[in-house]
Write a protein that holds these residues in place. Structure first.
Motif, short mmCIF file in Angstrom:
data_model
loop_
_atom_site.label_atom_id
_atom_site.label_comp_id
_atom_site.label_asym_id
_atom_site.label_seq_id
_atom_site.Cartn_x
_atom_site.Cartn_y
_atom_site.Cartn_z
N HIS A 349 -13.96 73.36 -4.22
CA HIS A 349 -14.02 72.87 -2.84
C HIS A 349 -14.13 71.36 -2.75
CE1 HIS A 349 -14.75 76.71 -0.43
NE2 HIS A 349 -14.30 77.03 -1.61
N LYS A 350 -14.38 70.73 -3.87
CA LYS A 350 -14.42 69.27 -3.86
C LYS A 350 -13.01 68.69 -3.81
CE LYS A 350 -18.74 69.14 -6.50
NZ LYS A 350 -19.38 68.75 -7.78
N LYS A 351 -12.04 69.51 -4.12
CA LYS A 351 -10.66 69.05 -4.11
C LYS A 351 -10.05 69.27 -2.73
CE LYS A 351 -9.77 69.63 -9.03
NZ LYS A 351 -9.60 68.20 -9.24
N SER A 352 -9.09 68.47 -2.39
CA SER A 352 -8.47 68.55 -1.07
C SER A 352 -7.55 69.76 -0.96
CB SER A 352 -7.67 67.27 -0.80
OG SER A 352 -6.92 67.40 0.38
N ILE A 353 -7.66 70.46 0.15
CA ILE A 353 -6.69 71.51 0.47
C ILE A 353 -6.11 71.22 1.84
CG2 ILE A 353 -7.62 73.36 -0.99
CD1 ILE A 353 -9.17 74.36 1.43
N SER A 354 -5.90 69.93 2.10
CA SER A 354 -5.47 69.50 3.42
C SER A 354 -4.07 69.98 3.77
CB SER A 354 -5.50 67.96 3.50
OG SER A 354 -4.68 67.39 2.50
N ASN A 355 -3.30 70.44 2.76
CA ASN A 355 -1.95 70.92 3.06
C ASN A 355 -1.96 72.32 3.66
OD1 ASN A 355 -2.89 71.79 0.55
ND2 ASN A 355 -0.83 72.18 -0.22
N VAL A 356 -3.12 72.94 3.76
CA VAL A 356 -3.25 74.26 4.39
C VAL A 356 -4.32 74.17 5.48
CG1 VAL A 356 -3.66 76.71 4.06
CG2 VAL A 356 -2.72 75.36 2.17
N LYS A 357 -3.91 74.33 6.73
CA LYS A 357 -4.88 74.32 7.82
C LYS A 357 -5.80 75.53 7.71
CE LYS A 357 -2.00 71.82 11.15
NZ LYS A 357 -1.35 71.87 12.49
N PHE A 358 -7.03 75.36 8.21
CA PHE A 358 -8.02 76.42 8.06
C PHE A 358 -7.54 77.73 8.65
CE2 PHE A 358 -11.67 78.80 9.80
CZ PHE A 358 -12.24 79.16 8.60
N HIS A 359 -7.06 77.72 9.91
CA HIS A 359 -6.66 78.97 10.55
C HIS A 359 -5.47 79.59 9.81
CE1 HIS A 359 -3.31 76.77 12.34
NE2 HIS A 359 -2.84 77.90 12.81
N GLU A 360 -4.64 78.75 9.18
CA GLU A 360 -3.51 79.26 8.41
C GLU A 360 -3.98 79.92 7.12
OE1 GLU A 360 0.53 79.98 8.42
OE2 GLU A 360 -0.58 78.82 9.92
N SER A 361 -5.00 79.33 6.51
CA SER A 361 -5.52 79.89 5.25
C SER A 361 -6.04 81.31 5.44
CB SER A 361 -6.63 79.00 4.69
OG SER A 361 -7.85 79.14 5.41
N LEU A 362 -6.56 81.60 6.65
CA LEU A 362 -7.13 82.92 6.91
C LEU A 362 -6.08 84.03 6.87
CD1 LEU A 362 -9.58 82.04 9.82
CD2 LEU A 362 -10.16 82.55 7.44
N ALA A 363 -4.80 83.65 6.96
CA ALA A 363 -3.72 84.64 6.88
C ALA A 363 -3.27 84.89 5.44
CB ALA A 363 -2.52 84.18 7.71
N PHE A 364 -3.84 84.13 4.49
CA PHE A 364 -3.37 84.21 3.11
C PHE A 364 -4.39 84.83 2.16
CE2 PHE A 364 -0.16 81.55 4.81
CZ PHE A 364 0.93 81.64 3.94
N ALA A 365 -5.36 85.57 2.70
CA ALA A 365 -6.37 86.18 1.84
C ALA A 365 -5.75 87.13 0.82
CB ALA A 365 -7.40 86.92 2.70
N THR A 366 -4.77 87.92 1.24
CA THR A 366 -4.19 88.91 0.32
C THR A 366 -3.44 88.25 -0.84
OG1 THR A 366 -4.02 90.54 2.10
CG2 THR A 366 -2.70 90.92 0.14
N PRO A 367 -2.48 87.34 -0.60
CA PRO A 367 -1.79 86.74 -1.75
C PRO A 367 -2.73 85.91 -2.64
CG PRO A 367 -1.02 85.78 0.31
CD PRO A 367 -1.82 86.96 0.67
N ILE A 368 -3.75 85.28 -2.05
CA ILE A 368 -4.72 84.56 -2.88
C ILE A 368 -5.50 85.53 -3.75
CG2 ILE A 368 -6.83 83.16 -2.81
CD1 ILE A 368 -5.66 81.86 -0.23
N GLY A 369 -5.93 86.67 -3.14
CA GLY A 369 -6.64 87.68 -3.91
C GLY A 369 -5.84 88.22 -5.09
#
Length: 376
Positions: A349-369
């Protein structure tokens, strides 16, 4: 090393005939490093890839490819040609030829069972007698995997959590992927991949995960750290958008964008009319979560699950950020409601994930898992 074409041909043959879970095929280290996680839903294909440098992950590729209407419905392939075109597009967007794929919850079955301690050496054989008792599939039509989740206090039997999918579903997807030049190394259960994404690996708590998808909502019961049962509600983001648009107060751009980015407060977001258009949907979700909570309390009485409340309700999906939803979901359960952190097990979490908006990240739980499960 095999010549590339021969190697890929052998891999393709393996997956056409193998079971769908990772335990039947452990990829070499160099494959695991470059696997992409793929989720196929009614509306789209979501994908994500990571760079893994000495255990430190950064996002390499991610995105979403829209599917034309009636290409896939609840995991059932309705239009092979349209899906093939989407897979060819996917191949251009990812760098790896190897993928892990989630099977939609509509096509999977999860159940608990137990076997005698003396059967520990032949668990798969022991479970073969349990499949037809618990799912509407014959044994020869089923692919299954299991987790040992404990021991029954009274009988001392081994407690198992079993996941099952139809072989034909795996075979159809494998066939089309292979024709597109993409090779699945495993097929996994959607609900378990979501849990792998949003719950820390060492966490043995009790949670309800609410994953709001395009046209349905998936409720997932995580009890003592394991996905034990799920429930599908036929209400999703599409209905929320449609109801907001019917008020005539907002453009499609606003409804699809700022409402789901949650950039403004609850008070300034809604007029009385626009809020009323969503409150019934919020109430449906609230009621279903309450019923699901009571169901899992009754179903798992001998666990650490509290009779007063679960530990947390975890919200996933783009539309989970709609202002007002959090206030509704826990009205009677009184459990803390939090938004999922889909990066829990994979990104520093110390690294930037600015290329993915927070609300957008919530749609990617399955592929991340799917990626997280590779390294469990």
């Amino acid at each position: 090393l095999f010549p590339n074409n021969l190697f890929l041909a052998i891999i393709g043959l393996v997956f056409m005939n193998a079971n769908f879970f990772k335990k039947l095929f452990y990829p070499p280290a160099y494959l695991a490093l470059s696997v992409a996680g793929i989720e196929i839903s009614n509306e789209s294909i979501k994908y994500i890839e990571f760079w893994n440098k000495k255990g430190v992950f950064t996002i390499k590729n991610f995105g979403e490819i829209a599917l034309s209407q009636d290409t896939v419905k609840d995991g059932e392939i309705l239009n092979k040609d349209a899906l093939m075109r989407a897979f060819f597009e996917l191949k251009k967007d990812i760098s790896s030829d190897f993928i892990k794929v989630s099977i939609p919850e509509e096509k999977t079955y999860i159940f608990d069972t137990q076997i005698p301690e003396e059967a520990r050496g032949n668990i798969r054989e022991a479970l073969e007698f349990k499949i037809e008792e618990n799912v509407p599939l014959k044994l020869d039509e089923s692919s299954f995997e299991y987790e040992i989740i404990g021991r029954d206090v009274s009988s001392k039997n081994i407690l198992l959590n079993v996941s099952v999918v139809p072989k034909r579903v795996v075979a159809l997807y494998t066939e089309i992927f292979n024709k597109a030049g993409i090779y699945p190394i495993s097929f996994e259960v959607e609900s378990k991949m979501i849990a792998d994404s949003v719950i820390s690996k060492s966490d043995r708590g009790n949670y309800i995960i609410v994953n709001i998808k395009e046209d349905s909502t998936l409720l997932i019961a995580v009890v003592d750290g394991y996905v034990r049962t799920t429930s599908l509600i036929q209400v999703g983001e599409r209905v929320m958008r449609e109801n907001l648009l019917k008020t005539g107060l907002f453009s499609d751009e606003i409804v699809s964008g700022k409402f789901f980015e949650n950039d403004f407060s609850f008070e300034t977001t809604y007029t009385k009319e626009s809020y009323s258009s969503l409150v019934n949907i919020f109430s449906i979700l609230k009621d279903e979560v309450e019923k699901f909570n009571q169901y899992i309390i009754n179903k798992f009485p001998n666990t650490k699950l509290s009779e007063t409340k679960i530990d947390k309700i975890i919200l996933c999906g783009r539309s989970s950020t709609l202002p007002g939803l959090v206030k509704h979901v826990n009205q009677n359960i009184k459990a803390e409601v939090v938004f999922a952190d889909v990066w829990t097990n994979i990104l520093d979490h110390k690294k930037s994930i600015s290329n993915v908006k927070f609300h957008e990240s919530l749609a990617f739980a399955t592929p991340i898992g799917l990626i997280v499960s590779t390294y469990k």
